[in-house]
Design a protein around this motif. Structure first.
Motif, PDB file in Angstrom:
ATOM      1  N   ILE A   1      -0.569   8.394   2.089  1.00  0.00           N
ATOM      2  CA  ILE A   1      -0.641   9.780   1.633  1.00  0.00           C
ATOM      3  C   ILE A   1      -0.752  10.687   2.860  1.00  0.00           C
ATOM      4  CG2 ILE A   1      -1.895  11.455   0.216  1.00  0.00           C
ATOM      5  CD1 ILE A   1      -3.101   9.054  -1.308  1.00  0.00           C
TER       6      ILE A   1
ATOM      7  N   SER B   1       0.832  -1.211   0.000  1.00  0.00           N
ATOM      8  CA  SER B   1       0.000   0.000   0.000  1.00  0.00           C
ATOM      9  C   SER B   1       0.867   1.262   0.000  1.00  0.00           C
ATOM     10  CB  SER B   1      -0.935   0.013   1.216  1.00  0.00           C
ATOM     11  OG  SER B   1      -0.170  -0.033   2.412  1.00  0.00           O
ATOM     12  N   VAL B   2       0.166   2.419  -0.196  1.00  0.00           N
ATOM     13  CA  VAL B   2       0.826   3.720  -0.212  1.00  0.00           C
ATOM     14  C   VAL B   2       0.185   4.596   0.865  1.00  0.00           C
ATOM     15  CG1 VAL B   2       1.236   5.825  -1.554  1.00  0.00           C
ATOM     16  CG2 VAL B   2       1.394   3.581  -2.657  1.00  0.00           C
TER      17      VAL B   2
ATOM     18  N   GLN C   1      -5.440  10.264  -3.767  1.00  0.00           N
ATOM     19  CA  GLN C   1      -5.996   8.961  -3.384  1.00  0.00           C
ATOM     20  C   GLN C   1      -6.836   8.375  -4.516  1.00  0.00           C
ATOM     21  OE1 GLN C   1      -8.720   9.067  -0.048  1.00  0.00           O
ATOM     22  NE2 GLN C   1      -8.273   6.888   0.473  1.00  0.00           N
TER      23      GLN C   1
ATOM     24  N   THR D   1      -4.382   7.256   4.467  1.00  0.00           N
ATOM     25  CA  THR D   1      -4.246   8.712   4.508  1.00  0.00           C
ATOM     26  C   THR D   1      -4.032   9.209   5.929  1.00  0.00           C
ATOM     27  OG1 THR D   1      -6.640   9.054   4.733  1.00  0.00           O
ATOM     28  CG2 THR D   1      -5.730   8.994   2.485  1.00  0.00           C
TER      29      THR D   1
ATOM     30  N   THR E   1      -4.393   2.547  -0.633  1.00  0.00           N
ATOM     31  CA  THR E   1      -3.857   3.749   0.020  1.00  0.00           C
ATOM     32  C   THR E   1      -4.340   3.874   1.458  1.00  0.00           C
ATOM     33  OG1 THR E   1      -5.725   5.064  -0.780  1.00  0.00           O
ATOM     34  CG2 THR E   1      -3.717   5.031  -2.153  1.00  0.00           C
TER      35      THR E   1
END
Length: 425
Positions: free
Chosen positions: A7, A4-5, A19, A31, A29
């Protein structure tokens, strides 16, 4: 673990735009609106492989968050893409010096952002794979080093056992003492796989029974005495002169089959089992060599004892012979003196010439008769022949050349016959 990423952005428009673009490309993602929240999310989601980071944020800004993760071994290698409105070259330089993966000034085209994020994820994934490979290599190296260390330790202990048994066996003077030394040497050998899981440390030491063809046996194992199974395996091993293996039992004979050792807790690991058999075989061969030396020594002792008996008996016999010789010597002297006296009395009536002939005959005969008991004859190599002659005299056996006291009577008759003939002359 899902890739995953993360943000990290406090402006909702920029956060939502980033996103949405990443989710549309199939990228998961998470956050956060500031650096502090981002640190909590990192701790909860170990699959995060890239971070999109804003510069200006409340509570904890981008540079502070960046310094925190670069100082943490768990997160320092995660690629960080700085996405900010700060256009100053100095800040870009500062960011790259701090370890960012890429630096973008807002707004960033969606296609470019997705492409760079994917590249960052691939880069981090490859890095993790490389680290895993390095760790595997490291673990393999450490395992190999530990195995070699253990092997060297085992080799040292086995060589020490062989050398110490050889040195100690040279001072052993009995079969029982030698058996004790062999048992002690075997007990110094320790193999991890000789003990079952959960057993105490001392169970790693080898336990054994010993038997030779003579039937002698020593057993100092945990059981104290050999069972019928032990005896059966040992007897078969000695009879066949081959290594026998049954369950945890291994019987190892010497080459000539004079002695065999039974190991009750044979190591399960193949390398340890082979090493144990090799060491026991070496000890058994040395054991057998010492047994042969004992046998040779016992033969020498028996021969020495027999020789002492022969010497003792011969000495007694010689003393008896010497006593008999002295007695015969004295008897001969007495008879010769009496004979000489009788001859002189009878010779007095003979003419002078006949007296000289009679004296010459007597002297020659006396010298011949006396020669058997002269010192020269006793010292001569024919002494054993004379012993046999004296033995014949002592046992009453007739011998043409033997001289007995009674034979002087025959000489007396011969002299009387000679005197009678001389008288007629």
């Amino acid at each position: 673990m899902e890739e995953s990423v993360l943000i990290v952005e406090d402006e909702m428009v920029s956060l939502t735009r980033a996103q949405t673009g990443l989710n549309a490309a199939g990228i998961v993602t998470h956050t956060a609106q500031n650096g502090a929240i981002a640190l909590d999310i990192l701790a909860k989601h170990p699959g995060i492989g890239t971070i999109l980071l804003d510069w200006v944020m409340p509570v904890m800004d981008g540079p502070t968050f960046l310094n925190n993760i670069k100082a943490d071994p768990r997160y320092k290698d995660i690629p960080v893409i700085m996405v900010t409105g700060q256009q100053q070259v100095e800040k870009q330089v500062t960011s790259f010096e701090a370890g960012v993966y890429q630096y973008f000034v807002k707004p960033v085209p969606n296609e470019l952002m997705v492409a760079v994020v994917k590249q960052a994820l691939d880069s981090y994934r490859n890095l993790l794979a490389l680290k895993d490979e390095k760790e595997s290599i490291r673990e393999f190296a450490l395992t190999r080093i530990e195995r070699e260390r253990q092997k060297a330790s085992v080799d040292t202990s086995t060589l020490r056992a062989i050398n110490e048994f050889y040195a100690s066996s040279l001072n052993a003077h009995s079969y029982e003492e030698l058996c004790q030394l062999l048992v002690v040497s075997v007990h110094t050998l320790k193999f991890d796989s000789a003990a079952k899981e959960g057993e105490p440390e001392e169970f790693k030491q080898l336990r054994c029974s010993i038997r030779s063809r003579s039937g002698q046996e020593v057993d100092l194992s945990d059981r104290g005495v050999s069972s019928k199974l032990d005896s059966m395996i040992l007897e078969n091993c000695l009879a066949q002169t081959v290594i026998l293996h049954q369950g945890t039992y291994t019987a190892i004979p010497s080459k000539s089959g004079q002695v065999a050792v039974l190991i009750r807790n044979t190591p399960e690991a193949t390398n340890e089992k082979l090493l144990a058999i090799y060491v026991i075989s070496s000890l058994v061969e040395q054991f057998e060599e010492r047994l042969l030396a004992f046998a040779a020594q016992e033969d020498m002792v028996r021969q020495h004892q027999q020789m002492r008996l022969v010497v003792s008996a011969s000495t007694q016999e010689f003393r008896l012979v010497k006593k008999t010789y002295q007695s015969l010597k004295e008897t001969q002297m007495d008879q010769l003196e009496a004979l000489e006296q009788g001859l002189l009395e009878r010779a007095a009536t003979l003419p002078k010439g006949q007296q000289e002939d009679l004296k010459g005959f007597f002297s020659a005969w006396a010298a011949q008769a006396f020669q058997l008991f002269s010192k020269e004859e006793v010292a001569d190599q024919k002494f054993l022949v004379n012993i046999e002659k004296l033995n014949d005299l002592l046992t009453g056996q007739s011998n043409a050349v033997a001289l007995e006291p009674g034979q002087f009577g025959g000489v007396q008759s011969e002299i009387d016959r000679l005197l009678a003939n001389l008288g007629r002359g």
